[in-house]
Design an enzyme around this catalytic site. Sequence first.
Site, PDB file in Angstrom:
ATOM      1  N   ILE A 186     -16.348 -17.880 -17.739  1.00 43.31           N
ATOM      2  CA  ILE A 186     -17.362 -18.102 -18.785  1.00 43.31           C
ATOM      3  C   ILE A 186     -16.729 -18.220 -20.170  1.00 43.31           C
ATOM      4  CG2 ILE A 186     -19.281 -17.005 -17.540  1.00 43.31           C
ATOM      5  CD1 ILE A 186     -18.904 -14.584 -19.520  1.00 43.31           C
ATOM      6  N   THR A 198     -26.604  -3.129 -20.530  1.00 43.56           N
ATOM      7  CA  THR A 198     -26.511  -1.808 -19.919  1.00 43.56           C
ATOM      8  C   THR A 198     -27.033  -0.720 -20.851  1.00 43.56           C
ATOM      9  OG1 THR A 198     -24.873  -0.138 -19.253  1.00 43.56           O
ATOM     10  CG2 THR A 198     -24.089  -1.837 -20.724  1.00 43.56           C
ATOM     11  N   ASP A 199     -27.462   0.392 -20.264  1.00 44.36           N
ATOM     12  CA  ASP A 199     -27.892   1.537 -21.089  1.00 44.36           C
ATOM     13  C   ASP A 199     -26.715   2.168 -21.830  1.00 44.36           C
ATOM     14  OD1 ASP A 199     -26.618   2.735 -18.912  1.00 44.36           O
ATOM     15  OD2 ASP A 199     -28.286   4.062 -18.396  1.00 44.36           O
ATOM     16  N   GLU A 200     -25.476   1.852 -21.398  1.00 40.48           N
ATOM     17  CA  GLU A 200     -24.311   2.486 -22.031  1.00 40.48           C
ATOM     18  C   GLU A 200     -24.150   2.084 -23.495  1.00 40.48           C
ATOM     19  OE1 GLU A 200     -20.698   2.946 -19.946  1.00 40.48           O
ATOM     20  OE2 GLU A 200     -21.680   3.102 -18.008  1.00 40.48           O
ATOM     21  N   TYR A 213     -15.668  -0.544 -22.762  1.00 46.03           N
ATOM     22  CA  TYR A 213     -16.630  -1.346 -21.982  1.00 46.03           C
ATOM     23  C   TYR A 213     -17.974  -1.402 -22.708  1.00 46.03           C
ATOM     24  CZ  TYR A 213     -20.461  -2.093 -18.671  1.00 46.03           C
ATOM     25  OH  TYR A 213     -21.623  -2.532 -18.089  1.00 46.03           O
ATOM     26  N   LYS A 228     -20.065  -4.603 -24.458  1.00 45.23           N
ATOM     27  CA  LYS A 228     -21.428  -5.018 -24.082  1.00 45.23           C
ATOM     28  C   LYS A 228     -22.352  -4.985 -25.302  1.00 45.23           C
ATOM     29  CE  LYS A 228     -22.809  -5.808 -20.403  1.00 45.23           C
ATOM     30  NZ  LYS A 228     -22.872  -7.075 -19.594  1.00 45.23           N
ATOM     31  N   VAL A 254     -14.070  14.219  -8.360  1.00 41.23           N
ATOM     32  CA  VAL A 254     -15.164  14.420  -9.325  1.00 41.23           C
ATOM     33  C   VAL A 254     -14.548  14.700 -10.699  1.00 41.23           C
ATOM     34  CG1 VAL A 254     -17.037  15.980  -9.984  1.00 41.23           C
ATOM     35  CG2 VAL A 254     -16.817  15.204  -7.606  1.00 41.23           C
TER      36      VAL A 254
HETATM   37  P1  NAD Z   1     -19.120  -6.445 -10.935  1.00 41.62           P
HETATM   38  O1  NAD Z   1     -17.883  -5.970 -11.587  1.00 41.62           O
HETATM   39  O2  NAD Z   1     -19.428  -6.015  -9.541  1.00 41.62           O
HETATM   40  O3  NAD Z   1     -19.154  -8.040 -10.939  1.00 41.62           O
HETATM   41  C1  NAD Z   1     -18.777  -8.802 -12.059  1.00 41.62           C
HETATM   42  C2  NAD Z   1     -18.654 -10.260 -11.607  1.00 41.62           C
HETATM   43  O4  NAD Z   1     -18.347 -11.038 -12.777  1.00 41.62           O
HETATM   44  C3  NAD Z   1     -17.533 -10.516 -10.594  1.00 41.62           C
HETATM   45  O5  NAD Z   1     -17.985 -11.383  -9.587  1.00 41.62           O
HETATM   46  C4  NAD Z   1     -16.440 -11.181 -11.423  1.00 41.62           C
HETATM   47  O6  NAD Z   1     -15.617 -12.044 -10.664  1.00 41.62           O
HETATM   48  C5  NAD Z   1     -17.281 -11.938 -12.449  1.00 41.62           C
HETATM   49  N1  NAD Z   1     -16.535 -12.224 -13.686  1.00 41.62           N
HETATM   50  C6  NAD Z   1     -15.769 -11.374 -14.418  1.00 41.62           C
HETATM   51  N2  NAD Z   1     -15.229 -12.014 -15.466  1.00 41.62           N
HETATM   52  C7  NAD Z   1     -15.692 -13.304 -15.410  1.00 41.62           C
HETATM   53  C8  NAD Z   1     -15.507 -14.449 -16.230  1.00 41.62           C
HETATM   54  N3  NAD Z   1     -14.725 -14.420 -17.319  1.00 41.62           N
HETATM   55  N4  NAD Z   1     -16.128 -15.591 -15.882  1.00 41.62           N
HETATM   56  C9  NAD Z   1     -16.899 -15.643 -14.783  1.00 41.62           C
HETATM   57  N5  NAD Z   1     -17.105 -14.605 -13.950  1.00 41.62           N
HETATM   58  C10 NAD Z   1     -16.504 -13.440 -14.273  1.00 41.62           C
HETATM   59  O7  NAD Z   1     -20.311  -6.048 -11.930  1.00 41.62           O
HETATM   60  P2  NAD Z   1     -21.799  -5.565 -11.598  1.00 41.62           P
HETATM   61  O8  NAD Z   1     -21.797  -4.110 -11.382  1.00 41.62           O
HETATM   62  O9  NAD Z   1     -22.386  -6.479 -10.604  1.00 41.62           O
HETATM   63  O10 NAD Z   1     -22.471  -5.810 -13.035  1.00 41.62           O
HETATM   64  C11 NAD Z   1     -23.035  -7.073 -13.348  1.00 41.62           C
HETATM   65  C12 NAD Z   1     -23.566  -7.035 -14.771  1.00 41.62           C
HETATM   66  O11 NAD Z   1     -24.551  -6.015 -14.885  1.00 41.62           O
HETATM   67  C13 NAD Z   1     -22.515  -6.711 -15.822  1.00 41.62           C
HETATM   68  O12 NAD Z   1     -22.761  -7.501 -16.955  1.00 41.62           O
HETATM   69  C14 NAD Z   1     -22.737  -5.235 -16.133  1.00 41.62           C
HETATM   70  O13 NAD Z   1     -22.355  -4.960 -17.474  1.00 41.62           O
HETATM   71  C15 NAD Z   1     -24.224  -5.127 -15.949  1.00 41.62           C
HETATM   72  N6  NAD Z   1     -24.716  -3.806 -15.533  1.00 41.62           N
HETATM   73  C16 NAD Z   1     -24.188  -3.169 -14.455  1.00 41.62           C
HETATM   74  C17 NAD Z   1     -24.717  -1.943 -14.051  1.00 41.62           C
HETATM   75  C18 NAD Z   1     -24.176  -1.210 -12.838  1.00 41.62           C
HETATM   76  O14 NAD Z   1     -24.579  -0.067 -12.597  1.00 41.62           O
HETATM   77  N7  NAD Z   1     -23.296  -1.789 -12.041  1.00 41.62           N
HETATM   78  C19 NAD Z   1     -25.783  -1.377 -14.754  1.00 41.62           C
HETATM   79  C20 NAD Z   1     -26.296  -2.055 -15.867  1.00 41.62           C
HETATM   80  C21 NAD Z   1     -25.772  -3.279 -16.234  1.00 41.62           C
HETATM   81  O1  DAU Z   2     -25.121   2.956 -16.926  1.00 42.69           O
HETATM   82  C1  DAU Z   2     -24.854   1.665 -16.484  1.00 42.69           C
HETATM   83  C2  DAU Z   2     -23.378   1.541 -16.192  1.00 42.69           C
HETATM   84  O2  DAU Z   2     -23.127   2.271 -14.998  1.00 42.69           O
HETATM   85  C3  DAU Z   2     -22.907   0.101 -16.042  1.00 42.69           C
HETATM   86  O3  DAU Z   2     -23.071  -0.555 -17.272  1.00 42.69           O
HETATM   87  C4  DAU Z   2     -21.439   0.053 -15.622  1.00 42.69           C
HETATM   88  O4  DAU Z   2     -21.047  -1.284 -15.368  1.00 42.69           O
HETATM   89  C5  DAU Z   2     -21.273   0.858 -14.350  1.00 42.69           C
HETATM   90  O5  DAU Z   2     -19.912   0.888 -13.974  1.00 42.69           O
HETATM   91  C6  DAU Z   2     -21.801   2.274 -14.539  1.00 42.69           C
HETATM   92  O6  DAU Z   2     -20.960   3.030 -15.453  1.00 42.69           O
HETATM   93  P1  DAU Z   2     -20.594   4.565 -15.171  1.00 42.69           P
HETATM   94  O7  DAU Z   2     -19.372   4.894 -15.895  1.00 42.69           O
HETATM   95  O8  DAU Z   2     -21.788   5.433 -15.368  1.00 42.69           O
HETATM   96  O9  DAU Z   2     -20.357   4.455 -13.578  1.00 42.69           O
HETATM   97  P2  DAU Z   2     -19.201   5.033 -12.625  1.00 42.69           P
HETATM   98  O10 DAU Z   2     -19.634   4.733 -11.233  1.00 42.69           O
HETATM   99  O11 DAU Z   2     -17.850   4.618 -13.047  1.00 42.69           O
HETATM  100  O12 DAU Z   2     -19.321   6.601 -12.866  1.00 42.69           O
HETATM  101  C7  DAU Z   2     -20.553   7.286 -12.672  1.00 42.69           C
HETATM  102  C8  DAU Z   2     -20.317   8.753 -13.016  1.00 42.69           C
HETATM  103  O13 DAU Z   2     -19.443   9.314 -12.027  1.00 42.69           O
HETATM  104  C9  DAU Z   2     -19.626   8.962 -14.346  1.00 42.69           C
HETATM  105  O14 DAU Z   2     -20.150  10.155 -14.940  1.00 42.69           O
HETATM  106  C10 DAU Z   2     -18.160   9.173 -13.988  1.00 42.69           C
HETATM  107  C11 DAU Z   2     -18.243   9.838 -12.625  1.00 42.69           C
HETATM  108  N1  DAU Z   2     -17.133   9.541 -11.693  1.00 42.69           N
HETATM  109  C12 DAU Z   2     -16.829   8.237 -11.469  1.00 42.69           C
HETATM  110  C13 DAU Z   2     -15.797   7.901 -10.608  1.00 42.69           C
HETATM  111  C14 DAU Z   2     -15.445   6.456 -10.357  1.00 42.69           C
HETATM  112  C15 DAU Z   2     -16.460  10.574 -11.061  1.00 42.69           C
HETATM  113  O15 DAU Z   2     -16.767  11.759 -11.252  1.00 42.69           O
HETATM  114  N2  DAU Z   2     -15.445  10.241 -10.195  1.00 42.69           N
HETATM  115  C16 DAU Z   2     -15.076   8.949  -9.949  1.00 42.69           C
HETATM  116  O16 DAU Z   2     -14.118   8.708  -9.182  1.00 42.69           O
END
Ligand code: NAD
Ligand code: DAU
Length: 351
Positions: free
Chosen positions: A60, A125-127, A151, A155, A207
């Site tokens: 992108i 994201t809520d972050e 991160y 965002k 954890v």
């Molecule tokens: P993910 O890491 O599983 O997937 C990201 C995808 O984006 C991958 O397929 C990757 O190849 C593609 N990508 C990365 N860089 C790119 C680029 N430059 N051009 C084109 N494609 C590219 O992420 P996810 O967990 O599916 O999250 C998707 C979206 O939702 C993100 O924008 C994330 O910030 C947002 N989001 C995620 C969560 C969550 O809990 N996972 C929560 C809220 C919002």
């Molecule tokens: O809130 C939305 C976000 O949630 C998204 O925007 C992000 O893309 C997504 O990765 C996620 O972020 P978090 O940092 O909350 O998710 P993660 O799964 O990395 O971690 C969740 C919680 O668990 C966090 O408090 C850190 C903790 N954790 C995580 C990992 C990977 C551990 O304790 N041990 C671990 O190994």
Amino acid sequence: MHILVTGGAGFIGSNFIRYILTAHRDWLITNLDKLTYAGNLENLADVEGRPGYTFVLGDIADRAQVGELLGKQHFDAIINFAAESHVDRSILDASPFIDTNVCGTQVLLEAARAGGVSRFIQVSTDEVYGSLGPGDPPFTEESPLAPNSPYAASKAAADLLVRAYHRTYGLPAIITRCSNNYGPYQFPEKLIPLMITNALENKPLPVYGDGLNIRDWIHVEDHCRAIELVLLNGRPGEVYNIGAGCELTNLDVVRAILRALGRPESLITYVPDRPGHDRRYAIDASKIRNTLGWVPRYKLQEHLPELACWYQEHSAWWQRIKAGEYRRYYDVQYGQRAKASPQQEKGSDSA
Ligand code: NAD
Ligand code: DAU
């Protein structure tokens, strides 16, 4: 409706594409994905070849490629899922987060403007709101932006660009801010799939800190339905928070996983905390509930046993990720290598 979905080979994007192709059989979807370490075409193996679905390998942030794609065909909407999404990776190296999440979003916004799309949805994201204390009310759309990780900062920067493109150029853009997702095809570097797959392999469950950080969990399908509603009925220029009202400590989640899989709590291993670790997230989703009629269907505590079963039944999928072999699927399907760095060819470090 012809939609450009970016990042559709990742966790949420692939679930969204599958959901939309089932719910709207006459819609067309083009999936633009760079296939980074998190992009896995196996997530969409059942969708590949379906009429109406096209995959395009691309970045992108590549202005020429994105311009050419949008110059060749008209898209009614762009839904931007593409991102570097893992907080721990952003702490190790923020650069790809700026390249994709900030610069990539700006490239897409510019192309959307030139291409005259009717909707641009930024999946945020809520972050971006930062961290809550124990007694604080949940984040609303009016909460100030206070991102704490690279991160989250990337965002938040993208959200501000989206806002500016709406205000300055009238781009019909909408931002969604969702809480932590769970569901099938989540890359096993994130808490829930990492813990489930480690437990299945009888490996330690790492954890961070005291394990009492709180996240607000939502099933990916509830998130996808919310985005669908925003796409169809959301108002340009608005922000919509998305969350299912399910606050749990990390320890609660990990213990529930161990119970669901019949594994002992002795697998829990406390490891040093994540730097700048946000203590608590909680989302107030009344706006999307009241204005668009969205209602979540899943509760994590009830769904965990089924989710654990999904990962048990799809062990070949995550084992190929942990072994780095999932990258080869692309070779077989397309006969060429994704433009990934040697480092990206391996599975997740934390997996
Ligand atoms: P993910 O890491 O599983 O997937 C990201 C995808 O984006 C991958 O397929 C990757 O190849 C593609 N990508 C990365 N860089 C790119 C680029 N430059 N051009 C084109 N494609 C590219 O992420 P996810 O967990 O599916 O999250 C998707 C979206 O939702 C993100 O924008 C994330 O910030 C947002 N989001 C995620 C969560 C969550 O809990 N996972 C929560 C809220 C919002
Ligand atoms: O809130 C939305 C976000 O949630 C998204 O925007 C992000 O893309 C997504 O990765 C996620 O972020 P978090 O940092 O909350 O998710 P993660 O799964 O990395 O971690 C969740 C919680 O668990 C966090 O408090 C850190 C903790 N954790 C995580 C990992 C990977 C551990 O304790 N041990 C671990 O190994």
